[in-house]
Design a protein around this motif. Structure first.
Motif, short mmCIF file in Angstrom:
data_model
loop_
_atom_site.label_atom_id
_atom_site.label_comp_id
_atom_site.label_asym_id
_atom_site.label_seq_id
_atom_site.Cartn_x
_atom_site.Cartn_y
_atom_site.Cartn_z
N TRP A 1 41.09 -3.69 2.88
CA TRP A 1 40.63 -4.76 4.12
C TRP A 1 40.88 -6.28 3.61
O TRP A 1 41.21 -7.10 4.54
CB TRP A 1 39.04 -4.77 4.10
N GLN B 1 43.20 -8.76 6.09
CA GLN B 1 42.61 -9.93 6.59
C GLN B 1 42.91 -11.20 6.00
O GLN B 1 42.92 -12.24 6.76
CB GLN B 1 41.12 -9.76 6.60
N GLU C 1 35.23 -1.69 20.57
CA GLU C 1 35.36 -2.71 19.53
C GLU C 1 35.34 -1.88 18.26
O GLU C 1 36.07 -2.08 17.33
CB GLU C 1 34.15 -3.51 19.27
N THR D 1 33.60 -1.18 9.97
CA THR D 1 34.63 -2.28 9.84
C THR D 1 34.43 -3.73 9.76
O THR D 1 33.47 -3.97 10.50
CB THR D 1 35.85 -2.13 10.84
N GLN E 1 34.82 -7.61 10.49
CA GLN E 1 35.52 -8.54 11.58
C GLN E 1 35.26 -10.03 10.94
O GLN E 1 34.76 -10.80 11.75
CB GLN E 1 34.77 -8.41 12.71
N ALA F 1 36.97 -12.60 13.36
CA ALA F 1 37.45 -11.86 14.34
C ALA F 1 37.04 -12.69 15.78
O ALA F 1 37.33 -12.77 16.82
CB ALA F 1 37.08 -10.41 14.46
N ARG F 2 35.73 -13.01 15.57
CA ARG F 2 35.01 -13.87 16.54
C ARG F 2 33.95 -14.76 16.15
O ARG F 2 33.54 -14.67 15.23
CB ARG F 2 34.28 -12.74 17.67
N ARG G 1 31.20 -4.35 12.10
CA ARG G 1 30.86 -3.39 13.40
C ARG G 1 30.62 -2.19 12.90
O ARG G 1 31.04 -1.52 11.94
CB ARG G 1 32.11 -3.59 14.26
#
Length: 605
Positions: free
Chosen positions: A92, A96, A328, A334, A336, A339-340, A368
């Motif tokens: 991950w 990312q 989502e 996962t 994020q 992500a936001r 999430r």
């Protein structure tokens, strides 16, 4: 056992067999080593008789000591979930950020990691997350890798008594003493305490002039607690020490320490290997907390208690754990990261109450919830959901029912998804969606049948229904109803917990968490707080009323016994959903523990 059956339970034969089994070296039953693998150059059947074990596994009929005596190699191969946790986390991070840490280049004195360990913030850290370990870490304040290795070797029944001496020596609170000044180079790193089997070998070589082979024989005798060998070796050790210039008294004092060490000896190589994993998981938690905690949550999917524990830890760290979402969520938890924005996360998920748990915008990131963590949602249903949303997101419950495979993602699955919050980002609240589910599924099936019959619009061949489902006018679930549904479907209260508003107060008052009491000795006095899940009253033989209640905090649940006098004073406060504080005594049982209450009061008081 076959003879016993043959002789139809004859007491005389049974006694003779029992006597035979008491002969030294005769095992009373056959057992399988959990991780032992026997390795041979030639076919094993040429060297040792085999038998069939469970799941058609081939087992040797010789014990491990006898296998070594005939020249076979026995290795223990441990499969550790921690390795998968590290690998998933590293993947991950690389995905990312483009670059994952290389532990060959990471310094083992990383200050951020040791500061976190010194605060006892080790939930999820390999071998260091128990309540007792966290307490010792706060006292020890480890600063070097050697501290981690020593703690892993000492934190076991027996050597635990030396932990205070180790800590005092590390912080200079006592003057470190050695059994002989010449042993200081060997015992300096462990502050005069013999901690490892390898130190035994070094002492035997330094004092008694043992060869490495002789020192290893002594180490093996220590590790296997072979008292007769230890007694035999004493003379050899003492005479060798005298030849090296030491007195008999000095040699005997040191050997007495070695014999005592046999009660708790630990291999440094083993502790060091575990120490590497402990350091690596601590480093990842300190530097990549979102990916690490997501990996931990994924690893414990299916264990509702551990999921709840790690989610509470995420909240403490400033990581928001979002509810499952059909648009989502992936199969598992996962991260994020980036992500936001935090504001977007909280605003989009506040619609049905998810931001009402007293959290501020996340300082670290977002995790999430995975669809697989929802009760009744199976692999095939998830595959159908993920396959369909690749084309475009779902925009309503009707759109969802039209597109997924309703044979695998059936009405029961969709109901669980709704109750678990997976449709909260789509139009309609949970109560509405549940009320209209039957009609929506029927309409989707009807539309699909029409499509299969090629009854589609002629212009542009657009597949779209010419009808819609109205959202019924039903009230939203209350906060308590929503929490109950989450508890049933997810195994925890995800939107929040009634105790959340009291977290700061409870921590300031030193109130114990229920999960920490699992390790507490019998008769430990404690103060806890929680929500009443259920209450059952009974009448004693003396005609007095008493009660049993289930109490639950954010992570753990336990039974509480309220004897007649306590029940008389507290009955007015005890009802389902009530938030209570209680003082009581821990009583350990074969499975879990219970509390014997002395005082009970509403938490608000």
């Amino acid at each position: 056992p076959d003879l016993k059956t043959m002789y139809d339970g004859s007491e005389r034969v049974k006694r003779l067999l029992d006597m035979a089994m008491k002969v030294e070296g005769m095992p009373r039953h056959a057992s399988t080593h959990a991780a032992g693998v026997v390795i041979s150059r030639d076919p094993l059947t040429d060297a040792v008789p085999l038998q069939e074990g469970s799941e058609h596994t081939a087992l040797t009929q010789y014990s491990m000591e006898n296998l070594e005596a005939i020249g076979l190699l026995k290795m223990d191969f441990l499969g550790l979930r921690t390795l998968s946790i590290i690998e998933r986390c590293m993947n991950w991070i690389k995905e990312q950020s483009g670059d994952a840490p290389d532990f060959r280049l990471v310094p083992d004195n990383d200050p951020t990691t040791y500061e976190m360990l010194g605060r006892g913030e080790t939930t999820g850290v390999f071998q260091l997350e128990s309540t007792g370990m966290r307490r010792v870490l706060k006292e020890m304040k480890p600063s070097v890798f050697e501290d981690i290795i020593s703690l892993l070797a000492l934190y076991r029944p027996g050597p635990m008594e030396f932990i205070p001496k180790y800590i005092a020596g590390k912080h200079g609170q006592i003057s470190v003493e050695y059994p002989h000044p010449d042993l200081e180079p060997i015992l300096k790193d462990t502050y005069g305490i013999i901690v490892y089997q390898e130190q035994i070998m070094q002492i035997a070589s330094r004092m008694a002039g043992f060869s490495l082979g002789e020192a290893d024989l002594l180490r093996r005798a220590v590790s296997k607690k072979k008292r007769e060998v230890l007694d035999e070796q004493r003379g050899h050790f003492v005479s060798g020490s005298v030849q090296q210039g030491y007195t008999e008294d000095e040699a005997n004092v040191v050997y007495d320490m070695i014999v005592r060490f046999a009660d708790y000896g630990f291999a440094r190589a083993h502790a060091a290997a575990y120490g590497v994993l402990a350091f690596q998981t601590a480093y990842l938690k300190a530097h990549y907390p979102v990916q690490f905690m997501a990996s931990m949550l994924t690893a414990v999917t299916g264990s509702h208690r551990k999921v709840a524990e790690y989610i509470v830890e995420c909240r403490r760290m400033g990581i928001v754990v979002l509810p499952p979402d059909v648009n989502e969520s992936n199969v598992l938890f996962t991260p994020q990261v980036g992500a936001r924005s935090a504001e977007a996360v909280l605003s989009s998920d506040a619609k049905d109450g998810h931001a009402g748990s007293g959290q501020e915008a996340p300082a670290l990131g977002v995790i999430r919830f995975g669809l697989a963590a929802i009760k009744n949602v199976g692999t095939q249903a998830i595959e159908s959901i993920l396959r369909e949303r690749k084309e475009r997101p779902f925009d309503s419950l009707l759109d969802f029912c039209r597109r997924v495979d309703l044979r695998t993602c059936n009405k029961r699955v969709i109901e669980s998804l709704i109750q678990g919050g997976a449709f909260d980002s789509l139009p309609g609240h949970r109560a509405q969606l549940l009320a209209m589910l039957d009609e929506t599924v029927d309409a989707a099936l009807k539309w699909r049948k029409e499509r299969d019959d090629l009854q589609i619009q002629l212009f542009d061949f657009v597949e779209s229904p010419n009808w819609d489902i109205e959202y019924p006018d039903v009230p939203k679930f209350t906060a308590a109803q929503q929490l109950d549904l989450e508890r049933e479907l997810l195994g925890l209260y995800l939107s929040g917990h009634p105790l959340d508003d009291f977290d700061a107060l409870l921590e300031g008052e030193g109130v114990d968490r229920l999960m920490d009491l699992a390790e507490a000795p019998d008769d430990t006095r404690t103060v806890v707080a929680g929500m009443v899940v259920s209450v059952k009253t009974i009448t004693t033989k003396q005609g007095k009323a008493m009660a049993f209640m289930e109490l639950e905090d954010q992570i753990e649940r336990c039974e509480v016994v309220l004897f007649p006098e306590v029940w008389r004073r507290s009955a007015a406060h005890v009802e389902k959903g009530a938030l209570l504080a209680l003082r009581g005594v821990v009583q350990q049982q074969d499975e879990g523990f219970k509390l014997l209450a002395d005082e009970v009061a509403p938490l608000s008081e």
